[in-house]
Scaffold this motif. Structure first.
Motif, PDB file in Angstrom:
ATOM      1  N   ALA A   1       0.837  -1.202   0.000  1.00  0.00           N
ATOM      2  CA  ALA A   1       0.000   0.000   0.000  1.00  0.00           C
ATOM      3  C   ALA A   1       0.872   1.252   0.000  1.00  0.00           C
ATOM      4  CB  ALA A   1      -0.939  -0.009   1.202  1.00  0.00           C
ATOM      5  N   ALA A   2       1.929   1.233   0.812  1.00  0.00           N
ATOM      6  CA  ALA A   2       2.847   2.371   0.858  1.00  0.00           C
ATOM      7  C   ALA A   2       3.586   2.515  -0.463  1.00  0.00           C
ATOM      8  CB  ALA A   2       3.839   2.198   2.009  1.00  0.00           C
ATOM      9  N   GLU A   3       3.931   1.393  -1.110  1.00  0.00           N
ATOM     10  CA  GLU A   3       4.596   1.432  -2.403  1.00  0.00           C
ATOM     11  C   GLU A   3       3.698   2.085  -3.447  1.00  0.00           C
ATOM     12  OE1 GLU A   3       7.370   0.841  -5.494  1.00  0.00           O
ATOM     13  OE2 GLU A   3       7.571   0.878  -3.312  1.00  0.00           O
ATOM     14  N   CYS A   4       2.425   1.735  -3.444  1.00  0.00           N
ATOM     15  CA  CYS A   4       1.472   2.336  -4.389  1.00  0.00           C
ATOM     16  C   CYS A   4       1.362   3.848  -4.176  1.00  0.00           C
ATOM     17  CB  CYS A   4       0.094   1.699  -4.222  1.00  0.00           C
ATOM     18  SG  CYS A   4      -0.020  -0.028  -4.739  1.00  0.00           S
ATOM     19  N   ALA A   5       1.219   4.247  -2.913  1.00  0.00           N
ATOM     20  CA  ALA A   5       1.088   5.671  -2.600  1.00  0.00           C
ATOM     21  C   ALA A   5       2.345   6.438  -2.997  1.00  0.00           C
ATOM     22  CB  ALA A   5       0.799   5.854  -1.115  1.00  0.00           C
ATOM     23  N   GLY A   6       3.503   5.850  -2.752  1.00  0.00           N
ATOM     24  CA  GLY A   6       4.760   6.499  -3.111  1.00  0.00           C
ATOM     25  C   GLY A   6       4.923   6.635  -4.607  1.00  0.00           C
ATOM     26  N   TYR A   7       4.500   5.633  -5.343  1.00  0.00           N
ATOM     27  CA  TYR A   7       4.596   5.697  -6.807  1.00  0.00           C
ATOM     28  C   TYR A   7       3.711   6.808  -7.343  1.00  0.00           C
ATOM     29  CZ  TYR A   7       6.071   3.467 -11.183  1.00  0.00           C
ATOM     30  OH  TYR A   7       6.675   3.181 -12.395  1.00  0.00           O
ATOM     31  N   ASP A   8       2.513   6.946  -6.775  1.00  0.00           N
ATOM     32  CA  ASP A   8       1.615   8.017  -7.208  1.00  0.00           C
ATOM     33  C   ASP A   8       2.194   9.400  -6.911  1.00  0.00           C
ATOM     34  OD1 ASP A   8      -0.326   6.407  -8.313  1.00  0.00           O
ATOM     35  OD2 ASP A   8      -1.545   6.302  -6.502  1.00  0.00           O
ATOM     36  N   ARG A   9       2.862   9.526  -5.790  1.00  0.00           N
ATOM     37  CA  ARG A   9       3.482  10.816  -5.452  1.00  0.00           C
ATOM     38  C   ARG A   9       4.565  11.175  -6.460  1.00  0.00           C
ATOM     39  NH1 ARG A   9       2.849   8.908  -0.086  1.00  0.00           N
ATOM     40  NH2 ARG A   9       5.003   8.142  -0.023  1.00  0.00           N
ATOM     41  N   MET A  10       5.349  10.195  -6.882  1.00  0.00           N
ATOM     42  CA  MET A  10       6.379  10.453  -7.885  1.00  0.00           C
ATOM     43  C   MET A  10       5.756  10.849  -9.225  1.00  0.00           C
ATOM     44  SD  MET A  10       9.507   7.748  -7.305  1.00  0.00           S
ATOM     45  CE  MET A  10       8.535   6.267  -7.523  1.00  0.00           C
ATOM     46  N   LEU A  11       4.668  10.188  -9.597  1.00  0.00           N
ATOM     47  CA  LEU A  11       3.993  10.511 -10.862  1.00  0.00           C
ATOM     48  C   LEU A  11       3.393  11.910 -10.826  1.00  0.00           C
ATOM     49  CD1 LEU A  11       2.282   7.074 -11.541  1.00  0.00           C
ATOM     50  CD2 LEU A  11       3.937   8.183 -13.046  1.00  0.00           C
ATOM     51  N   GLU A  12       2.890  12.311  -9.667  1.00  0.00           N
ATOM     52  CA  GLU A  12       2.350  13.663  -9.531  1.00  0.00           C
ATOM     53  C   GLU A  12       3.454  14.702  -9.657  1.00  0.00           C
ATOM     54  OE1 GLU A  12      -0.677  14.890  -9.262  1.00  0.00           O
ATOM     55  OE2 GLU A  12      -1.721  12.970  -9.296  1.00  0.00           O
ATOM     56  N   ALA A  13       4.635  14.374  -9.130  1.00  0.00           N
ATOM     57  CA  ALA A  13       5.757  15.314  -9.162  1.00  0.00           C
ATOM     58  C   ALA A  13       6.371  15.416 -10.547  1.00  0.00           C
ATOM     59  CB  ALA A  13       6.819  14.895  -8.142  1.00  0.00           C
ATOM     60  N   GLN A  14       6.310  14.325 -11.312  1.00  0.00           N
ATOM     61  CA  GLN A  14       6.891  14.301 -12.653  1.00  0.00           C
ATOM     62  C   GLN A  14       5.887  13.698 -13.638  1.00  0.00           C
ATOM     63  OE1 GLN A  14      10.868  12.407 -11.489  1.00  0.00           O
ATOM     64  NE2 GLN A  14      11.492  13.881 -13.041  1.00  0.00           N
ATOM     65  N   PRO A  15       4.924  14.475 -14.082  1.00  0.00           N
ATOM     66  CA  PRO A  15       3.889  13.953 -14.979  1.00  0.00           C
ATOM     67  C   PRO A  15       4.489  13.380 -16.263  1.00  0.00           C
ATOM     68  CG  PRO A  15       3.268  16.109 -14.128  1.00  0.00           C
ATOM     69  CD  PRO A  15       4.694  15.886 -13.747  1.00  0.00           C
ATOM     70  N   VAL A  16       3.881  12.316 -16.756  1.00  0.00           N
ATOM     71  CA  VAL A  16       4.367  11.636 -17.955  1.00  0.00           C
ATOM     72  C   VAL A  16       4.069  12.473 -19.196  1.00  0.00           C
ATOM     73  CG1 VAL A  16       4.066   9.601 -19.411  1.00  0.00           C
ATOM     74  CG2 VAL A  16       4.166   9.349 -16.916  1.00  0.00           C
ATOM     75  N   ASP A  17       5.085  12.645 -20.035  1.00  0.00           N
ATOM     76  CA  ASP A  17       4.911  13.395 -21.282  1.00  0.00           C
ATOM     77  C   ASP A  17       4.369  12.512 -22.398  1.00  0.00           C
ATOM     78  OD1 ASP A  17       6.045  16.183 -20.771  1.00  0.00           O
ATOM     79  OD2 ASP A  17       7.642  14.908 -20.005  1.00  0.00           O
ATOM     80  N   ILE A  18       4.859  11.283 -22.499  1.00  0.00           N
ATOM     81  CA  ILE A  18       4.380  10.358 -23.524  1.00  0.00           C
ATOM     82  C   ILE A  18       4.351   8.957 -22.924  1.00  0.00           C
ATOM     83  CG2 ILE A  18       6.718  10.260 -24.512  1.00  0.00           C
ATOM     84  CD1 ILE A  18       5.399   9.548 -27.213  1.00  0.00           C
ATOM     85  N   GLN A  19       3.176   8.341 -22.970  1.00  0.00           N
ATOM     86  CA  GLN A  19       2.965   7.032 -22.350  1.00  0.00           C
ATOM     87  C   GLN A  19       2.773   5.963 -23.414  1.00  0.00           C
ATOM     88  OE1 GLN A  19       2.654   5.927 -18.843  1.00  0.00           O
ATOM     89  NE2 GLN A  19       2.938   4.068 -20.070  1.00  0.00           N
ATOM     90  N   LEU A  20       3.610   4.938 -23.372  1.00  0.00           N
ATOM     91  CA  LEU A  20       3.493   3.800 -24.274  1.00  0.00           C
ATOM     92  C   LEU A  20       2.575   2.752 -23.646  1.00  0.00           C
ATOM     93  CD1 LEU A  20       4.451   2.219 -26.801  1.00  0.00           C
ATOM     94  CD2 LEU A  20       6.383   1.410 -25.425  1.00  0.00           C
ATOM     95  N   LEU A  21       1.633   2.247 -24.449  1.00  0.00           N
ATOM     96  CA  LEU A  21       0.703   1.225 -23.984  1.00  0.00           C
ATOM     97  C   LEU A  21       0.579   0.096 -24.995  1.00  0.00           C
ATOM     98  CD1 LEU A  21      -2.414   3.298 -22.795  1.00  0.00           C
ATOM     99  CD2 LEU A  21      -0.631   2.323 -21.335  1.00  0.00           C
ATOM    100  N   GLY A  22       0.342  -1.102 -24.481  1.00  0.00           N
ATOM    101  CA  GLY A  22      -0.165  -2.199 -25.287  1.00  0.00           C
ATOM    102  C   GLY A  22      -1.586  -2.452 -24.825  1.00  0.00           C
TER     103      GLY A  22
END
Length: 240
Positions: free
Chosen positions: A110-131
């Motif tokens: 749960a803490a890992e998920c929250a921490g990952y979201d905080r990093m994404l908020e701080a550095q928004p993705v410019d281009i996201q690759l998806l399959g």
């Protein structure tokens, strides 16, 4: 939404790699959203070629991967951390500390998920690759009555595990859970690049791009995004 169809996977892979190269040329410190699985391998090969030819540099970039299996250590042969080192990170100039993947082996998920979201908020993705999965999943966001917006733990559908079993000795070794970036986080990317290959994906491509927007097909939510480019080969795009 812009859809481009290619006669060869090589042409598709090169086009996708050039989109990332253009993003880095315009913004060397760009944040790149990356994916795993068989679909992006050819794209990463083109990126490596472009890097080796001096056409592309990751020196100032940051990357975030969509997902990781729960319970596999980073050095496990089938972990996505190992996949990314093998197919991209080990061959380019991206600083080690700038490559981010969820830690599916964390003591506190749960803490890992929250921490990952905080990093994404701080550095928004410019281009996201998806399959896209055969059931319409993006990342590991499986079809459901409702979807979570942020990074979370998900139980993998049986057909998803069966599709990934080819990478393991048997399906019994395929993890039953994954940690994944949420659909809400994916949709926050400035631009999204959806890549689909193969005749077996034709029906889900049509459903995702032209069918109703529904959480029962997570990829259909991409229809709500302002800047999506879809690259398909002839077989994957045959029903469009």
């Amino acid at each position: 939404m812009q859809v481009k169809c290619f006669d060869t996977t090589s042409d598709l892979d090169l086009y996708a790699a050039r989109l990332f190269a253009s993003a880095l040329k315009a913004k060397p410190e760009a944040t790149l959203g990356l994916a795993t699985g068989s679909t992006p391998i050819g794209i990463y090969e083109k990126m490596i070629e472009m890097y080796e030819n001096g056409e592309m540099s990751f020196q100032y970039a940051t990357t975030f991967n969509l997902d990781e299996y729960v319970g596999l250590p980073p050095d496990h042969e089938q972990s996505y951390a190992r996949f990314m080192r093998r197919h991209l990170f080990g061959h380019i100039d991206l600083p080690a500390g700038k490559a981010h993947l969820p830690n599916g082996n964390a003591a506190d998920l749960a803490a890992e998920c929250a921490g990952y979201d905080r990093m994404l908020e701080a550095q928004p993705v410019d281009i996201q690759l998806l399959g896209i999965g055969h059931n319409g999943h993006i990342g590991f966001n499986e079809p459901d009555e409702e979807l979570q917006g942020g990074t979370h733990i998900v139980a993998l559908e049986q057909d998803t595990r069966e599709a990934n079993a080819r990478f393991f000795a048997s399906i019994d070794e395929v993890p039953t859970q994954a940690i994944t970036m949420g659909v809400g986080s994916i949709l926050k990317a400035e631009s999204i690049l959806l890549v689909v290959k193969g005749a077996d994906k034709a029906a889900i491509v049509k459903q995702a791009l032209q069918g109703p927007i529904t959480t029962e097909c997570p990829a259909s939510l991409l229809q709500t995004h302002k800047n999506v480019t879809v690259l398909v080969d002839r077989e994957a795009g045959r029903l469009l």
